[in-house]
Design an enzyme around this catalytic site. Structure first.
Site, PDB file in Angstrom:
ATOM      1  N   CYS A  79       0.847  -1.205   0.000  1.00  0.00           N
ATOM      2  CA  CYS A  79       0.000   0.000   0.000  1.00  0.00           C
ATOM      3  C   CYS A  79       0.878   1.248   0.000  1.00  0.00           C
ATOM      4  O   CYS A  79       0.560   2.234  -0.684  1.00  0.00           O
ATOM      5  CB  CYS A  79      -0.942  -0.008   1.205  1.00  0.00           C
ATOM      6  N   HIS A 114      -6.473  -2.971  -1.046  1.00  0.00           N
ATOM      7  CA  HIS A 114      -5.756  -3.924  -0.192  1.00  0.00           C
ATOM      8  C   HIS A 114      -6.572  -5.196  -0.032  1.00  0.00           C
ATOM      9  O   HIS A 114      -7.627  -5.197   0.588  1.00  0.00           O
ATOM     10  CB  HIS A 114      -5.453  -3.324   1.188  1.00  0.00           C
ATOM     11  N   ASN A 173       1.884 -16.436  -4.340  1.00  0.00           N
ATOM     12  CA  ASN A 173       2.135 -17.164  -3.101  1.00  0.00           C
ATOM     13  C   ASN A 173       1.058 -16.780  -2.094  1.00  0.00           C
ATOM     14  O   ASN A 173       0.770 -15.591  -1.920  1.00  0.00           O
ATOM     15  CB  ASN A 173       3.517 -16.811  -2.547  1.00  0.00           C
ATOM     16  N   THR A 233       5.325 -13.440   1.770  1.00  0.00           N
ATOM     17  CA  THR A 233       6.004 -12.580   2.746  1.00  0.00           C
ATOM     18  C   THR A 233       5.347 -11.215   2.870  1.00  0.00           C
ATOM     19  O   THR A 233       5.493 -10.559   3.909  1.00  0.00           O
ATOM     20  CB  THR A 233       7.490 -12.396   2.391  1.00  0.00           C
ATOM     21  N   HIS A 288      -0.411 -10.200  -4.580  1.00  0.00           N
ATOM     22  CA  HIS A 288       0.414  -9.776  -5.715  1.00  0.00           C
ATOM     23  C   HIS A 288       0.705 -10.963  -6.598  1.00  0.00           C
ATOM     24  O   HIS A 288       0.790 -12.104  -6.136  1.00  0.00           O
ATOM     25  CB  HIS A 288       1.723  -9.134  -5.227  1.00  0.00           C
ATOM     26  N   HIS A 336       3.453 -12.352  -9.270  1.00  0.00           N
ATOM     27  CA  HIS A 336       4.787 -12.252  -9.836  1.00  0.00           C
ATOM     28  C   HIS A 336       4.706 -12.589 -11.323  1.00  0.00           C
ATOM     29  O   HIS A 336       4.064 -13.584 -11.700  1.00  0.00           O
ATOM     30  CB  HIS A 336       5.726 -13.274  -9.194  1.00  0.00           C
TER      31      HIS A 336
HETATM   32  P1  5GP Z   1       6.047 -13.022  -1.778  1.00  0.00           P
HETATM   33  O1  5GP Z   1       7.193 -13.797  -1.189  1.00  0.00           O
HETATM   34  O2  5GP Z   1       5.188 -12.379  -0.713  1.00  0.00           O
HETATM   35  O3  5GP Z   1       5.241 -13.789  -2.784  1.00  0.00           O
HETATM   36  O4  5GP Z   1       6.713 -11.880  -2.630  1.00  0.00           O
HETATM   37  C1  5GP Z   1       7.081 -10.639  -2.110  1.00  0.00           C
HETATM   38  C2  5GP Z   1       8.031 -10.028  -3.093  1.00  0.00           C
HETATM   39  O5  5GP Z   1       8.154  -8.658  -2.792  1.00  0.00           O
HETATM   40  C3  5GP Z   1       9.428 -10.645  -3.051  1.00  0.00           C
HETATM   41  O6  5GP Z   1       9.753 -11.177  -4.337  1.00  0.00           O
HETATM   42  C4  5GP Z   1      10.313  -9.473  -2.657  1.00  0.00           C
HETATM   43  O7  5GP Z   1      11.560  -9.454  -3.324  1.00  0.00           O
HETATM   44  C5  5GP Z   1       9.474  -8.272  -3.036  1.00  0.00           C
HETATM   45  N1  5GP Z   1       9.710  -7.096  -2.220  1.00  0.00           N
HETATM   46  C6  5GP Z   1       9.805  -7.058  -0.865  1.00  0.00           C
HETATM   47  N2  5GP Z   1      10.002  -5.790  -0.446  1.00  0.00           N
HETATM   48  C7  5GP Z   1      10.033  -5.029  -1.568  1.00  0.00           C
HETATM   49  C8  5GP Z   1      10.214  -3.616  -1.786  1.00  0.00           C
HETATM   50  O8  5GP Z   1      10.375  -2.820  -0.857  1.00  0.00           O
HETATM   51  N3  5GP Z   1      10.202  -3.180  -3.074  1.00  0.00           N
HETATM   52  C9  5GP Z   1      10.032  -4.044  -4.118  1.00  0.00           C
HETATM   53  N4  5GP Z   1      10.048  -3.512  -5.352  1.00  0.00           N
HETATM   54  N5  5GP Z   1       9.837  -5.376  -3.953  1.00  0.00           N
HETATM   55  C10 5GP Z   1       9.848  -5.855  -2.686  1.00  0.00           C
HETATM   56 ZN    ZN Z   2      -1.832  -3.284   1.193  1.00  0.00          ZN
END
Ligand code: 5GP
Ligand code: ZN
Length: 113
Positions: free
Chosen positions: A7, A46, A86, A94, A99, A101
């Site tokens: 957000c 969100h 994920n 995380t 989101h 990818h």
């Molecule tokens: P998840 O593990 O939740 O599926 O993916 C979270 C993604 O967010 C990860 O690939 C991580 O590299 C990315 N990420 C985490 N913090 C930041 C940030 O501050 N900026 C950007 N551009 N990506 C982030």
């Molecule tokens: Zn959010």
């Protein structure tokens, strides 16, 4: 949500490298790329995770998928790509703002697990 990283990225209080934006969604480069091209696409609303998709917000998720082809094309992904979501702890989510990818720019691993 005030304590949500994505957000804050959407509102611009945390910087990001924008790939695409419109009134409903935001796309930006992943800070820790796992492939030559690695971007994230998020709804501006969100939604914590795939488990929270319901009739009230599913249009935001569907809308993302209507825009992914053009986002992928703009990134030069002419030979295919992978879309990953994920969800939850076992899915290794995380950031608790849903989101997707988009990974590409090379032949990706066949290992999905
Ligand atoms: P998840 O593990 O939740 O599926 O993916 C979270 C993604 O967010 C990860 O690939 C991580 O590299 C990315 N990420 C985490 N913090 C930041 C940030 O501050 N900026 C950007 N551009 N990506 C982030
Ligand atoms: Zn959010």
């Amino acid at each position: 949500m005030s304590d949500c990283l994505f957000c804050k990225i959407i509102e611009g209080s945390i910087p990001s490298t924008k790939v695409y934006e419109d009134e409903k969604i935001y796309s930006f480069k992943d800070i820790n790329p796992q492939a030559p091209v690695h971007v994230l696409v998020v709804p501006k609303e969100h939604i914590c995770c795939a488990n929270a998709i319901d009739e009230s917000n599913a249009d935001n998720v569907a809308y993302i998928f209507t825009k992914i082809p053009a986002i992928a094309k703009s990134l030069g992904l002419t030979n295919g790509y992978r879309i990953i979501n994920n969800c939850g702890d076992d899915g290794c989510q995380t950031v608790k703002h849903i989101h997707f990818h988009i990974l590409g720019g090379t032949k990706l691993s066949e290992n999905m697990g």
